[in-house]
Design a protein around this motif. Sequence first.
Motif, PDB file in Angstrom:
ATOM      1  N   THR A  20       0.842  -1.195   0.000  1.00 31.13           N
ATOM      2  CA  THR A  20       0.000   0.000   0.000  1.00 31.13           C
ATOM      3  C   THR A  20       0.876   1.243   0.000  1.00 31.13           C
ATOM      4  O   THR A  20       1.788   1.368   0.822  1.00 31.13           O
ATOM      5  N   SER A  22       1.384   5.183   0.541  1.00 36.74           N
ATOM      6  CA  SER A  22       0.782   6.238   1.347  1.00 36.74           C
ATOM      7  C   SER A  22       1.325   7.614   0.962  1.00 36.74           C
ATOM      8  O   SER A  22       2.282   7.745   0.187  1.00 36.74           O
ATOM      9  N   LYS A  23       0.709   8.634   1.535  1.00 39.01           N
ATOM     10  CA  LYS A  23       1.169  10.011   1.345  1.00 39.01           C
ATOM     11  C   LYS A  23       2.616  10.151   1.800  1.00 39.01           C
ATOM     12  O   LYS A  23       3.422  10.834   1.159  1.00 39.01           O
ATOM     13  N   ASN A  24       2.980   9.505   2.897  1.00 37.42           N
ATOM     14  CA  ASN A  24       4.358   9.584   3.389  1.00 37.42           C
ATOM     15  C   ASN A  24       5.357   9.009   2.392  1.00 37.42           C
ATOM     16  O   ASN A  24       6.491   9.481   2.283  1.00 37.42           O
ATOM     17  N   ASP A  25       4.938   7.973   1.662  1.00 41.07           N
ATOM     18  CA  ASP A  25       5.818   7.391   0.650  1.00 41.07           C
ATOM     19  C   ASP A  25       6.136   8.405  -0.443  1.00 41.07           C
ATOM     20  O   ASP A  25       7.274   8.500  -0.915  1.00 41.07           O
ATOM     21  N   PHE A  57      -3.344   2.507  -3.439  1.00 39.19           N
ATOM     22  CA  PHE A  57      -2.944   3.828  -2.953  1.00 39.19           C
ATOM     23  C   PHE A  57      -3.919   4.241  -1.864  1.00 39.19           C
ATOM     24  O   PHE A  57      -5.131   4.032  -1.984  1.00 39.19           O
ATOM     25  N   THR A  58      -3.423   4.852  -0.802  1.00 37.81           N
ATOM     26  CA  THR A  58      -4.322   5.452   0.170  1.00 37.81           C
ATOM     27  C   THR A  58      -4.879   6.745  -0.426  1.00 37.81           C
ATOM     28  O   THR A  58      -4.313   7.303  -1.377  1.00 37.81           O
ATOM     29  N   GLY A  60      -4.737   9.695   0.706  1.00 33.57           N
ATOM     30  CA  GLY A  60      -3.704  10.725   0.835  1.00 33.57           C
ATOM     31  C   GLY A  60      -2.647  10.596  -0.233  1.00 33.57           C
ATOM     32  O   GLY A  60      -2.143  11.595  -0.753  1.00 33.57           O
ATOM     33  N   ALA A  61      -2.290   9.356  -0.586  1.00 34.06           N
ATOM     34  CA  ALA A  61      -1.296   9.141  -1.628  1.00 34.06           C
ATOM     35  C   ALA A  61      -1.833   9.578  -2.982  1.00 34.06           C
ATOM     36  O   ALA A  61      -1.111  10.163  -3.796  1.00 34.06           O
ATOM     37  N   GLU A  64      -1.629  13.286  -3.119  1.00 31.59           N
ATOM     38  CA  GLU A  64      -0.238  13.708  -3.245  1.00 31.59           C
ATOM     39  C   GLU A  64       0.266  13.466  -4.667  1.00 31.59           C
ATOM     40  O   GLU A  64       1.023  14.270  -5.222  1.00 31.59           O
TER      41      GLU A  64
END
Length: 255
Positions: A20, A22-25, A57-58, A60-61, A64
Amino acid sequence: MLERLKDVPAGVDAVKAVGTVSKNDYERVIEPLVNGARSEGRRIRLLFELGPEFRSFTPGAAWEDLKTGVSSLRLFEGCAIVSDIGWVRESTRLTSFLMPCPVRVFGNQEHDEALRWVSSLPEGPGISHRLMTETQVLVAEIQQPLRAQDFDALALTVDSWLEVHEKLTGVVLHAREFPGWENAGSLLRHVRFVRDHHRKVRRVALAADSKLAGLVPHLANHFVQAEVRRFGYDELDDAVAWSASPPDQHPTSAG
């Protein structure tokens, strides 16, 4: 998560999606890639792999991804998407023609082919241009398929001139043969450039191979306020002289 792939040709950036994303990725991998290219003044050739290990993808991702893409599209020179996932392949095909760079989809088994394709994309602009301030004529050399960023560069030059001058005396298009547009996004940017500037150009000359003579009526249709004339490819000086001459003077041409 996203991970950078190391075993790729020079000049290519490769990213693989696993599990998965995420936005952090995106903040950890994509943003440094984009910011690094921007600070180094280089273009990005990206391979993005979404293989069987990728899940989703989340939200947030996804946001982003959209935000990063919109703000940095002009940095991309090409993008290869490697995936067998149906919705990834279909959505890429539906949107690729609106991108300002070439985008192509490959299957998971075509990873090496994708690397070869993205690393072999032509470097440099499809149009090189120069504004001859003494004659107030813009000369555009057309050599490769036209890109959206070529028209952005042309617009920057022309708009800077028009900030302090009422018109541009002439535009000369110099091409051995017309290579076409890189994609539909490039064609749309071309149309917008003509729409925004055609009333500000007095003359347009096409200095090209005789096979391009058929483009003259199309140029005349687009530059409705300009006088249009064709010259031979080797008659660039004559084309510039005609474009720069006052309205009541008409240097001899081959057109």
